[in-house]
Design an enzyme around this catalytic site. Structure first.
Site, PDB file in Angstrom:
ATOM      1  N   GLY A 213       2.524  47.783  13.358  1.00  0.00           N
ATOM      2  CA  GLY A 213       2.685  47.769  11.892  1.00  0.00           C
ATOM      3  C   GLY A 213       2.779  46.351  11.364  1.00  0.00           C
ATOM      4  O   GLY A 213       2.126  45.434  11.874  1.00  0.00           O
TER       5      GLY A 213
ATOM      6  N   HIS B  11      23.601  44.270  13.024  1.00  0.00           N
ATOM      7  CA  HIS B  11      22.621  43.976  11.985  1.00  0.00           C
ATOM      8  C   HIS B  11      22.794  45.009  10.894  1.00  0.00           C
ATOM      9  O   HIS B  11      22.654  46.191  11.121  1.00  0.00           O
ATOM     10  CB  HIS B  11      21.217  44.059  12.598  1.00  0.00           C
ATOM     11  CG  HIS B  11      20.129  43.755  11.630  1.00  0.00           C
ATOM     12  ND1 HIS B  11      20.092  42.592  10.911  1.00  0.00           N
ATOM     13  CD2 HIS B  11      19.031  44.462  11.261  1.00  0.00           C
ATOM     14  CE1 HIS B  11      19.002  42.588  10.152  1.00  0.00           C
ATOM     15  NE2 HIS B  11      18.352  43.711  10.348  1.00  0.00           N
TER      16      HIS B  11
HETATM   17  O1  TXD Z   1      16.201  42.214  12.106  1.00  0.00           O
HETATM   18  C1  TXD Z   1      15.673  43.237  12.427  1.00  0.00           C
HETATM   19  N1  TXD Z   1      15.926  43.786  13.597  1.00  0.00           N
HETATM   20  C2  TXD Z   1      14.715  43.902  11.515  1.00  0.00           C
HETATM   21  C3  TXD Z   1      14.338  45.251  11.822  1.00  0.00           C
HETATM   22  C4  TXD Z   1      14.152  43.242  10.412  1.00  0.00           C
HETATM   23  C5  TXD Z   1      13.160  43.842   9.675  1.00  0.00           C
HETATM   24  C6  TXD Z   1      12.644  45.178   9.983  1.00  0.00           C
HETATM   25  N2  TXD Z   1      13.333  45.827  11.025  1.00  0.00           N
HETATM   26  C7  TXD Z   1      12.818  47.090  11.572  1.00  0.00           C
HETATM   27  O2  TXD Z   1      11.654  46.812  12.364  1.00  0.00           O
HETATM   28  C8  TXD Z   1      12.340  48.116  10.594  1.00  0.00           C
HETATM   29  O3  TXD Z   1      13.426  48.809  10.027  1.00  0.00           O
HETATM   30  C9  TXD Z   1      11.498  48.994  11.489  1.00  0.00           C
HETATM   31  O4  TXD Z   1      12.328  49.887  12.237  1.00  0.00           O
HETATM   32  C10 TXD Z   1      10.889  48.011  12.496  1.00  0.00           C
HETATM   33  C11 TXD Z   1       9.421  47.730  12.296  1.00  0.00           C
HETATM   34  O5  TXD Z   1       9.176  47.239  11.012  1.00  0.00           O
HETATM   35  P1  TXD Z   1       7.692  47.170  10.431  1.00  0.00           P
HETATM   36  O6  TXD Z   1       7.781  46.607   9.055  1.00  0.00           O
HETATM   37  O7  TXD Z   1       6.760  46.558  11.402  1.00  0.00           O
HETATM   38  O8  TXD Z   1       7.374  48.742  10.324  1.00  0.00           O
HETATM   39  P2  TXD Z   1       5.950  49.466  10.221  1.00  0.00           P
HETATM   40  O9  TXD Z   1       4.952  48.598   9.514  1.00  0.00           O
HETATM   41  O10 TXD Z   1       6.250  50.823   9.683  1.00  0.00           O
HETATM   42  O11 TXD Z   1       5.467  49.580  11.751  1.00  0.00           O
HETATM   43  C12 TXD Z   1       6.004  50.479  12.649  1.00  0.00           C
HETATM   44  C13 TXD Z   1       4.872  50.952  13.527  1.00  0.00           C
HETATM   45  C14 TXD Z   1       3.819  51.788  12.777  1.00  0.00           C
HETATM   46  O12 TXD Z   1       2.541  51.197  12.917  1.00  0.00           O
HETATM   47  C15 TXD Z   1       3.889  53.149  13.469  1.00  0.00           C
HETATM   48  O13 TXD Z   1       2.620  53.788  13.583  1.00  0.00           O
HETATM   49  C16 TXD Z   1       4.421  52.768  14.832  1.00  0.00           C
HETATM   50  O14 TXD Z   1       5.402  51.767  14.567  1.00  0.00           O
HETATM   51  N3  TXD Z   1       5.035  53.861  15.576  1.00  0.00           N
HETATM   52  C17 TXD Z   1       4.946  53.936  16.925  1.00  0.00           C
HETATM   53  N4  TXD Z   1       4.364  53.110  17.823  1.00  0.00           N
HETATM   54  C18 TXD Z   1       4.440  53.465  19.107  1.00  0.00           C
HETATM   55  N5  TXD Z   1       5.071  54.585  19.543  1.00  0.00           N
HETATM   56  C19 TXD Z   1       5.675  55.422  18.675  1.00  0.00           C
HETATM   57  N6  TXD Z   1       6.307  56.522  19.105  1.00  0.00           N
HETATM   58  C20 TXD Z   1       5.620  55.114  17.297  1.00  0.00           C
HETATM   59  N7  TXD Z   1       6.095  55.706  16.180  1.00  0.00           N
HETATM   60  C21 TXD Z   1       5.726  54.937  15.135  1.00  0.00           C
END
Ligand code: TXD
Length: 319
Positions: A12, A176
């Site tokens: 993502g 966090h």
């Molecule tokens: O400081 C921190 N730790 C954070 C955390 C700061 C900012 C954002 N933070 C968290 O990172 C946010 O709350 C999300 O839980 C993650 C990822 O954030 P992002 O903005 O990259 O989220 P997206 O764009 O929704 O991307 C998540 C991707 C998306 O493409 C889904 O299709 C995929 O995860 N996804 C999976 N990939 C693999 N396997 C599985 N099961 C799966 N489920 C969803």
């Protein structure tokens, strides 16, 4: 010497930015994994086509099968679902816990020697579950939040003091989320602690307190502006810094969600603490003295993380 392999689970917003940064820095060959077909392949191809312009050599591959992460040196996990309107924190916890189970099993099977950095929220509980599901040694699994929260604090302090961000160091500990603990006493400009700078008239306590609060609300401020999605540039940069410290054995002292077993009086828990990252993974957890509000703030934050871990245990009895 062959190139290192970086596996990014979740393609993502953060996953794509991680791939871009890792390529620009030539950290190794990159596999971008997602469950959505086409998304990681499309991003990988687009990024690979920026290579001739930016002048980096790195193979970039999009994947929907865990086999493709085989032998990865570093795995950075952003896979998961964001909170949608009407969804409770526990609903989100349940969904992302299942994602951590799948990811953990994939890592266990194909990348058991990797250094794993989890970013998925709710961070401190997800990294705890990911370590359990993957079965990797605790020093090889950590979470990214503190570097980001500290970077936000550093940015605001640099603006306030009108100095280079390079000269500002800052520490944010604890879980966090709303309960994180920005430590003003351990934050400094070129070694001069922030409380001294206040005494020197560089700022006022009220302004520093407002900066502390803005740091705590840092994620929400960006969500409010973006409307869809959350921050991704600074989170990706932060995780890359941790990965580099591991790959280059830099032994940087960074605030990370690290596994505690006795340190800070806690057992089998992940929470944000200062830690040294080197070739051994989390090589050392640094126990600093916390006093007064720092201590009570840390304890409060730990309580919030414990609540989330207990919710995980209720949802998944195999943990
Ligand atoms: O400081 C921190 N730790 C954070 C955390 C700061 C900012 C954002 N933070 C968290 O990172 C946010 O709350 C999300 O839980 C993650 C990822 O954030 P992002 O903005 O990259 O989220 P997206 O764009 O929704 O991307 C998540 C991707 C998306 O493409 C889904 O299709 C995929 O995860 N996804 C999976 N990939 C693999 N396997 C599985 N099961 C799966 N489920 C969803």
């Amino acid at each position: 010497m062959s190139r290192k392999k970086i596996a990014l689970i979740g393609g993502g917003q953060i996953g794509g930015t991680l791939a871009h940064l890792a390529a620009l820095k030539e950290m190794g060959d990159i596999v971008l994994f997602d469950i959505v077909e086409g998304l990681p392949q499309g991003k990988a191809l687009d990024l690979a086509q920026s290579g001739p312009v930016d002048g980096f050599d790195a193979a970039l591959k999009g994947a929907n099968a865990y086999k493709d992460i085989e032998g990865a040196d570093v795995v950075i996990v952003t896979a998961g679902v964001p909170r949608k309107p009407g969804m409770s924190r526990d609903d989100l916890l349940g969904i992302n816990l299942k994602v951590m189970k799948a990811v953990g099993e994939g890592i266990r099977q194909y990348a058991p020697n990797a250094f794993v950095i989890c970013i998925t929220n709710p961070l401190d509980a997800m990294v705890w579950a990911l370590q359990k599901f993957s079965g990797l040694p605790t020093e090889k699994v950590c979470g990214m939040a503190g570097v980001l929260d500290s970077a936000r604090f550093r940015h605001f302090l640099a603006e306030e003091f009108d100095v280079s961000v390079e000269d500002v160091t800052a520490f944010v500990l604890g879980g966090h989320g709303d309960t994180m603990v920005p430590l003003t006493r351990y934050s400094a400009v070129a070694g001069i602690p922030v409380p001294d700078l206040v005494k020197m008239g560089w700022s006022t306590q009220e302004k520093i307190d407002a900066i502390v609060q803005r740091t705590r609300d840092g994620g929400a401020e960006i969500v409010g502006l973006l409307k869809t999605g959350s921050a991704f540039y600074a989170p990706a940069a932060s995780a890359i810094q941790m990965a580099e410290s591991y790959l280059k054995d830099k032994k940087r002292l960074l605030p990370c969600a690290a596994h505690l077993n006795g340190e800070y009086g806690l057992s089998d828990m992940y929470v944000g603490v200062p830690a040294i990252i080197g070739a051994g993974g989390i090589e050392k957890i640094v126990e600093i003295d916390l006093i007064g509000e720092e201590k009570s703030g840390f304890d409060h934050s730990v309580g919030a993380v414990k609540g989330l871990v207990e919710a995980c245990l209720t949802i998944d009895s195999t943990l």
